[in-house]
Design an enzyme around this catalytic site. Structure first.
Site, PDB file in Angstrom:
ATOM      1  N   HIS A   1       0.916  -1.259   0.062  1.00 15.95           N
ATOM      2  CA  HIS A   1       0.014   0.021   0.012  1.00 15.95           C
ATOM      3  C   HIS A   1       0.664   1.083  -0.068  1.00 15.95           C
ATOM      4  O   HIS A   1       0.477   2.491  -0.186  1.00 15.95           O
ATOM      5  CB  HIS A   1      -0.883  -0.016   1.194  1.00 15.95           C
ATOM      6  CG  HIS A   1      -0.211   0.074   2.476  1.00 15.95           C
ATOM      7  ND1 HIS A   1       0.223  -0.968   3.240  1.00 15.95           N
ATOM      8  CD2 HIS A   1       0.010   1.190   3.243  1.00 15.95           C
ATOM      9  CE1 HIS A   1       0.767  -0.437   4.413  1.00 15.95           C
ATOM     10  NE2 HIS A   1       0.826   0.773   4.408  1.00 15.95           N
TER      11      HIS A   1
ATOM     12  N   GLU B   1      -1.245  -8.231   2.492  1.00 17.69           N
ATOM     13  CA  GLU B   1      -0.023  -7.617   2.192  1.00 17.69           C
ATOM     14  C   GLU B   1       1.175  -8.449   2.100  1.00 17.69           C
ATOM     15  O   GLU B   1       2.027  -8.511   0.921  1.00 17.69           O
ATOM     16  CB  GLU B   1       0.675  -6.558   3.255  1.00 17.69           C
ATOM     17  CG  GLU B   1      -0.580  -5.322   3.722  1.00 17.69           C
ATOM     18  CD  GLU B   1      -0.199  -4.237   2.504  1.00 17.69           C
ATOM     19  OE1 GLU B   1       0.688  -4.340   1.510  1.00 17.69           O
ATOM     20  OE2 GLU B   1      -1.101  -3.323   2.550  1.00 17.69           O
TER      21      GLU B   1
ATOM     22  N   CYS C   1      81.597  21.654 -44.813  1.00 14.76           N
ATOM     23  CA  CYS C   1      81.240  20.537 -45.793  1.00 14.76           C
ATOM     24  C   CYS C   1      81.064  21.074 -47.275  1.00 14.76           C
ATOM     25  O   CYS C   1      81.133  20.301 -48.122  1.00 14.76           O
ATOM     26  CB  CYS C   1      79.745  20.007 -45.322  1.00 14.76           C
ATOM     27  SG  CYS C   1      78.451  21.300 -45.379  1.00 14.76           S
TER      28      CYS C   1
END
EC number: 3.4.21.-
Length: 999
Positions: free
Chosen positions: A230, A239, A660
């Site tokens: 309920h 219940e 180089c």
């Protein structure tokens, strides 16, 4: 019968038949001689001593024979010198012990054995002398051979060196796990649930067998609470079934704390409370051991396990509606609380005001008449998105008066604005409709893209993410199309740019002439090889193979490095490893950009551009395998390998870092006439290399090559080594015979000296002619350091003004630097120096002088930096029109571009309210620069003061001759005046002059 006595025993002797008469000389009697048989005789027992004696003699003879054999063997061994040497070493070798306890003889050399034997003999001699008393009562140099400690009562163990204690065996006790029943587990769980109050669910088999419970604190007690039907709004006759949950109820009551409680005290909110017979009223209201509160019927308590016909007459003891509402609201409210905690919350509004706020927000976003009404909720659910927005807008219009009253609440106005903005539509249809009219009936791709973008804009806030995504994609496509068709820049020219590598090799007549080749077809250097030593001895270093090639792999430059393939000279014989040696290490590959091309008069100069593929993509360099002693030339087709001069046939050379580019001049030497080789090499060594130095720009190298071709025109057709272009570091790498392990560089198209000379032209447009071995950031820092160190050095500053005037623009890094240059009148000297050379450079000095005057009038650093940023754009425009062949041009141009972009970005940040971190960085940078300036100023002042002291001393010396030396006051005033004029200071005492003593 005769007898013989043996002690007390008489033994008879039988008479022999044949008697023999024996006459005795003194006896008259006749004796009968009897015959003694063997059985009458005692057994012979040999002596043990005799046996031992015989054995001993035998053993002695054997030992003597063995000793004689050993003696003869020893005599023979003593004659063997090698064996005696080994025996001597074995006698004097020490005995060592291993970790495991095993002993072994450590063999020594013969020399070590002799030293050890001599030491042993010396110790024996010293011991003999000591025992015989040869040492006197005095001190001797040496060491104690034994311990001086006297050992007293100590424990002596009988354990041998091999003793090892046996560990006690650990007894393994197997622990048996105790089996725990489900009841024990349930007790422990319920004990925790009773303490915390969390809900627990018992799941059973079948329908309606699940039980939900929770421990609550009511009336000062801890009571189990069962969730009944309920409470959720469902009313049934029974219940729950007691017999299905009997055992569970017992466990729940077991952990509850009960006390004295009157049944009349139970009221609303007590629904589901579980009591057992420890509570007094349970026995009165039910016959069962447990009672579960359901409510009251006609004043009597009703148990939830009882069956009732009329459930509507029961007053259920559920919570009050407002309590249930608040409970649900509180649960969700706490779960959706913000995760950021910036303060401690306080209660500033009452519950009524909080309820008004919650209702306002709820009815604004979810307008219903009752929240519990299912029809109200479904009405909103069934609305479409457009209908829902219209519904919300209409509802806001109806509640406008209430919203005006609630606007004073903090934060509620933002919610109202958000809802209005989210539900509003795009009401400006005129522009959108005009776009539709213009693009109607057009089916081209671009018109369709415009229509899609217009549709998304018309929807406004109602546009979905899909609509926005589609509109963004269409806008991106249009932007790309527009960019590809722009005519304002030259970017579109790169789309059609092709600079393919020639499939045919260049022909060098010097390498094809039979008179210059030997019988193997190799180039003969002749006198050129002898004079090439000027290159190898000064600018090359020898590669020693025995030291390994690892240290030559990394070829460093100021802004990065490149890996040589010299390590691949060690060739593995394994095929798999040999294939691995053919793989290079790729750098980040750059796309084709404007930096890859060079133009003159609007046309491409293809030899000064990067090589591309057939499809326009750049041609990336591949692995260059190394060779030992070769000069590798040829940029197109297969490379040509020329043996280095054979003066040192077994040596390898590599150019020093920064030199180089000398491989280019070495390749030019191939085409030089033999009788001119000496002049060529001397000019390169004494003139060209000092001008170029290390890391020169390509423009400078091309200019130097041009100068050499003027004196030696035959070198124009000389082939070049392969030149790789690294756009990331703005570097060009001249590849030698050791190849390149790094791959992914762009390749320069220029293949001959004549093509390379085009880089020396001032009219050539492009970035590559300014490339050098070194990066912009490092170059800029070097220029800044050179500028700061030259401010107080006039001669050095004059060199900068003459050779590299753009360096003064880097003074914009600090207002202090500009002010000091202004005070030292460097800007004026720059104007005087360049007024007759280049007017555009003079503009730079005038603008810097004008800027410094404005900065000097302001003392706030941030405002000074802002003034500098504002003038960066103007300086950038001027410097773009200036000559581009100066060393620091690229670094200064990039510096000004960074200043311009930073100023624009900081302006946008300031407009949007963001903090500019560069403000604090400016203070730190200014402090560092001021420190460097103070150091330079201190050095300059020290030198200046020395010269000033010398001048003052000479002046005072002259005054000392003219005036009386006793007038100290006058001399002090003179010294003070001179110091004020020369040193700009007023000393109290003339301490700087040591010629006169004024004390």
């Amino acid at each position: 019968m005769a007898t013989i006595m043996f002690g007390s025993i008489a033994a008879e002797i039988p008479v022999i038949k044949e008697a023999i008469m024996i006459a005795m000389p003194k006896s008259k009697h006749t004796l009968h001689v009897v015959q003694v048989e063997a059985k009458h005789m005692a057994t012979e027992i040999r002596s043990e001593r005799g046996k031992l004696y015989v054995a001993k003699r035998f053993a002695d003879n054997a030992i003597k024979a063995y000793d004689s054999q050993l003696k003869a063997f020893d005599e023979l061994l003593k004659k063997n010198s090698d064996l005696q040497k080994r025996l001597f070493i074995g006698q004097n070798s020490p005995i060592k012990q291993k970790k495991g306890g095993a002993c072994f003889v450590r063999s020594l050399s013969f020399k070590q054995a002799e030293e050890r034997h001599a030491k042993y003999l010396k110790l024996q001699e010293e011991e003999h002398q000591f025992l015989s008393g040869a040492y006197g009562d005095k001190a001797y140099v040496g060491s104690v051979q034994g311990t001086l400690d006297r050992k007293v009562a100590e424990k002596v163990s009988f354990k041998s060196p091999y003793y090892k204690r046996t560990c006690k065996a650990v007894r393994q006790v197997k622990v048996l796990k105790k089996a725990v029943g489900s009841g024990k587990v349930l007790d422990q769980v319920l004990e925790i649930v009773a303490e915390t109050g969390v809900p627990v669910t018992f799941v059973g088999k079948g329908a309606n067998k699940t039980l939900r419970a929770q421990y609550v604190r009511r009336y000062g007690l801890v009571i189990p609470k069962i969730f009944l039907c309920h409470e959720s709004g469902r009313k049934v006759h029974r219940e729950m079934s007691y017999w299905h949950h009997k055992e569970t109820l017992q466990y729940l009551c077991k952990h509850g704390k009960y006390g004295a409680l009157n049944e009349n005290a139970l009221c609303k909110g007590d629904s589901g409370l579980l009591f057992d017979q420890r509570t007094a009223f349970v026995k009165r209201v039910t016959y069962l051991p447990h009672f579960i509160v359901r409510g009251r019927q006609e004043g009597q308590l009703v148990c939830a396990t009882e069956y009732l016909d009329n459930v509507y007459t029961i007053e259920h003891y559920t919570h009050k509606p407002e309590e249930q509402f608040f409970k649900g609201w509180k649960q969700v409210f706490d779960k959706m609380a913000p995760h950021t905690f910036e303060h401690d919350c306080t209660i500033d509004y009452n519950n009524e005001q909080c309820g008004e706020l919650a209702a306002t927000i709820c009815q604004t976003l979810f307008p219903v008449r009752k929240l519990s009404c299912n029809k109200c909720r479904h009405r909103i659910k069934d609305l479409s998105w457009e209908e829902f927005k219209q519904f919300i807008l209409a509802h806001l219009g109806c509640c406008a008066k209430l919203w005006e009253e609630q606007k004073n609440l903090p934060g509620l106005e933002k919610i109202h604005s958000f809802v209005v903005q989210a539900t509003s539509e795009n009401m400006i249809f005129e522009t959108s409709m005009e776009i539709v009219r213009l693009t109607q009936n057009y089916t081209s791709t671009h018109m369709l893209q415009i229509q899609d973008i217009n549709k998304a804009l018309m929807k406004g806030s109602s546009a979905t993410q899909e609509d926005l995504k589609k509109a963004s994609e269409q806008l991106l496509a249009m932007t790309r199309w527009w960019k590809n068709h722009m005519t304002l820049t030259n970017e579109d020219a790169l789309k059609t740019f092709r600079n393919k590598r020639s499939s045919k090799a260049l022909i060098n007549p010097s390498l094809l002439c039979d008179n210059q080749l030997d019988r193997n077809g190799n180039f003969v250097w002749g006198e050129r090889g002898r004079h090439s030593k000027r290159f190898f001895e000064n600018f090359f270093e020898e590669v020693v193979p025995s030291e390994g090639y690892k240290k030559y792999v990394i070829r460093n430059n100021p802004n990065g490095f490149r890996k040589l393939a010299i390590d691949s000279l060690i060739v593995p014989m394994d095929l798999a490893r040999a294939r691995i040696a053919l793989q290079g290490e790729s750098i980040k590959r750059e796309d084709l950009t404007l930096a890859c091309v060079s133009k003159q008069d609007g046309n491409f100069v293809y030899p000064c551009c990067c090589v591309t593929q057939d499809d326009g993509r750049p041609f990336y360099s591949e692995l260059k395998s190394p060779t030992k002693r070769h000069l590798v030339v040829g940029t197109s087709g297969d490379p040509k390998y020329i043996d280095l001069p054979a003066t040192d046939s077994d040596r390898m050379y590599i150019a020093k870092e920064g030199y180089c580019y000398l491989n280019i001049f070495l390749a030019m030497l191939v085409n030089v006439n033999e009788d001119e080789a000496k002049d060529f090499t001397k000019m390169v060594r004494d003139v060209v290399v000092p001008k170029l130095g290390t890391w020169p720009s390509m423009m400078d190298v091309a200019t130097a090559v041009y100068i050499m071709t003027v004196f030696h025109p035959e070198t124009r057709s000389a082939e070049l080594p392969r030149i790789l272009v690294d756009h990331a570091s703005q570097t060009m790498h001249v590849i030698d015979s050791f190849g390149s392990l790094s791959v992914g560089y762009h390749v320069l198209k220029a293949g001959t000296v004549n093509q390379l000379i085009q880089f020396a032209s001032n009219d050539l447009e492009g970035e590559m002619k300014h490339y050098r071995v070194g990066g912009d950031a490092e170059q800029r820092m070097r220029c800044e350091r050179a500028l700061i160190s030259s401010i107080f050095k006039p001669k050095k500053m004059m060199q900068i003004l003459e050779n590299d005037p753009y360096t003064l623009v880097l003074g914009l890094v600090s207002p202090t630097v500009l002010i000091h240059m202004f005070r030292m009148k460097h800007f004026e000297k720059g104007v005087e120096l360049w007024i007759n050379k280049d007017q555009s450079v003079v503009k730079i000095f005038l603008l810097l002088e004008h800027l410094t005057r404005k900065i000097a009038m302001n003392d706030v650093l941030l405002e000074q930096l802002e003034m500098i940023s504002q003038q960066a754009g103007r300086l950038h425009e001027i410097i773009c029109d200036c000559p581009k062949n100066i060393h620091s041009y690229r670094a200064v141009k990039d510096f000004l571009e960074v200043k311009m972009e930073a100023a624009l970005t900081n302006k946008e940040l300031a407009n949007n309210g963001f903090f500019d971190i560069n403000e604090s960085l400016g203070h730190v940078s200014e402090k560092n620069l001021c420190k460097s300036l103070r150091e330079g100023m201190a050095r300059a002042k020290l030198v200046g003061k020395i010269f000033c002291n010398m001048a003052i001393e000479k002046v005072l010396k002259g005054y000392g001759r003219a005036f009386d030396k006793e007038s100290c006051r006058r001399q002090k005033r003179i010294f003070k005046k001179i110091c004020e004029c020369v040193l700009h200071e007023c000393p109290n005492t003339p301490r700087k002059c040591t010629y006169y003593n004024f004390k």
